[in-house]
Design a protein around this motif. Structure first.
Motif, short mmCIF file in Angstrom:
data_model
loop_
_atom_site.label_atom_id
_atom_site.label_comp_id
_atom_site.label_asym_id
_atom_site.label_seq_id
_atom_site.Cartn_x
_atom_site.Cartn_y
_atom_site.Cartn_z
N ASP A 181 2.07 -7.10 9.06
CA ASP A 181 0.76 -6.86 8.49
C ASP A 181 -0.11 -6.08 9.46
N GLU B 223 -0.05 1.63 4.14
CA GLU B 223 -1.47 1.38 4.38
C GLU B 223 -1.74 -0.04 4.86
N LYS B 224 -0.94 -1.01 4.42
CA LYS B 224 -1.22 -2.42 4.75
C LYS B 224 -0.33 -2.96 5.87
N GLY C 135 0.83 -1.20 0.00
CA GLY C 135 0.00 0.00 0.00
C GLY C 135 0.87 1.26 0.00
#
Length: 328
Positions: free
Chosen positions: A263, A244-245, A145
């Motif tokens: 994660d 983002e991830k 991301g």
């Protein structure tokens, strides 16, 4: 295009020069030539690494027609004068960080290299370690991301010896050009564009050099970074790139060969390995040779080195921290 065996010369015989000679040996090659201000040290270096040519004076390295590329490993306050002489004499240049003292010097040398059709590059390990190429590919592919915020620490504990290069203003001492250049290079590598909003605070050492600094950066895409530097207080060389991830964590980031990705949803940890830390200079030099032989200098990321230099120059101007005899 037939491969050419490039003749490398090194200016300076310190730690980096030794690592550079060792890197060539790993490929079954030897340095062609060495120059150093103290001739006796150059002789000892040449004997150790089977260097064919030793110059009686530093100036001779620039005019030797057999030299293809020079690696400048001397302290950064000497770089500009040596770079100018080398480029004027048609030599490709790999220059130890920080490549120059300020943006004016670098812009002049970029223009001169372009005029002479020569490759000029900063010996910044972060541009060349395989790990960073792997991470950049993963980010560009969307695996992690968008990069949101980057947090960097780098602190060394150097004794208050005000004559050494870490604190001596005559040698352009201070945290920013010595270690901050690594942190800001990470920022530039992982930001989609260079930061335009920059805030900072700093603390001078007893000589007036920058002993500590904290820097906040933001670009027009909303990506942010924080950098903490110290020259008399130990910190981990730690980079955290929040996406983002999940987030990427890298320790000993100037020559890293391992990262972890955590994660954001599951907390699962992925280890990412690429390259070998001891081969840091070998990767730099291989990329430099590729750039010279192909004529494509993009792999050397001089545009990123310029962005970093522009940030450092702007910071020092804000701090009113100018080195003796320096011209902005």
């Amino acid at each position: 295009m037939a491969e050419k065996n490039l003749n490398w010369a090194v200016l300076g015989v310190g730690v980096i020069a030794n690592e550079m000679a060792q890197a060539l040996h790993k490929q079954g090659k030897n340095l062609y030539a060495v120059a150093n201000r103290t001739h006796e040290k150059a002789v000892a270096f040449a004997e150790k690494y089977n260097v064919a040519k030793i110059y009686d004076s530093v100036d001779e390295i620039f005019t030797d027609e057999n030299v293809d590329v020079i690696y400048i490993t001397t302290p950064h306050n000497t770089h500009y004068q040596f770079m100018k002489r080398a480029l004027e004499n048609g030599k490709h240049l790999l220059v130890e960080k920080s490549i120059t003292l300020n943006s004016r010097e670098l812009d002049e040398m970029i223009a001169l290299a372009a005029e002479k059709n020569l490759i000029l590059a900063e010996a910044m390990t972060i541009w060349h370690m395989p790990l960073y190429k792997t991470l950049a590919e993963k980010i560009s592919s969307g695996d992690f991301g968008k990069v949101q915020i980057i947090t960097l620490n780098f602190g060394s504990f150097k004794e208050y010896n005000m004559r050494n290069r870490f604190f001596n203003l005559n040698l352009a001492g201070g945290a920013l050009l010595d270690i901050g250049v690594y942190a800001l290079s990470i920022v530039r590598l992982f930001m989609a564009e260079t930061p335009k909003e920059i805030l900072s605070q700093w603390l001078p050492s007893p000589t007036g050099s920058d002993e500590m600094a904290t820097i906040l950066l933001k670009n027009l895409r909303g990506q942010m970074a924080t950098v903490a530097l110290s020259m008399h207080s130990k910190q981990p060389k730690r980079a955290v790139i929040s996406c983002e991830k999940g987030y990427i964590e890298i320790l000993e980031y100037p020559r890293a060969d391992k990262a972890i990705f955590v994660d954001a949803e599951t907390g699962a940890v992925e280890e990412i390995f690429s390259g070998e830390r001891p081969d840091a200079l070998l990767y730099e030099m291989n990329d430099m040779e590729s750039a010279i032989l192909s004529g494509d200098a993009s792999i050397m990321k001089l545009n990123f080195s310029k962005d970093v230099m522009d940030i450092m120059t702007a910071l020092r101007k804000d701090w009113n921290l100018q080195y003796p005899n320096e011209v902005w």
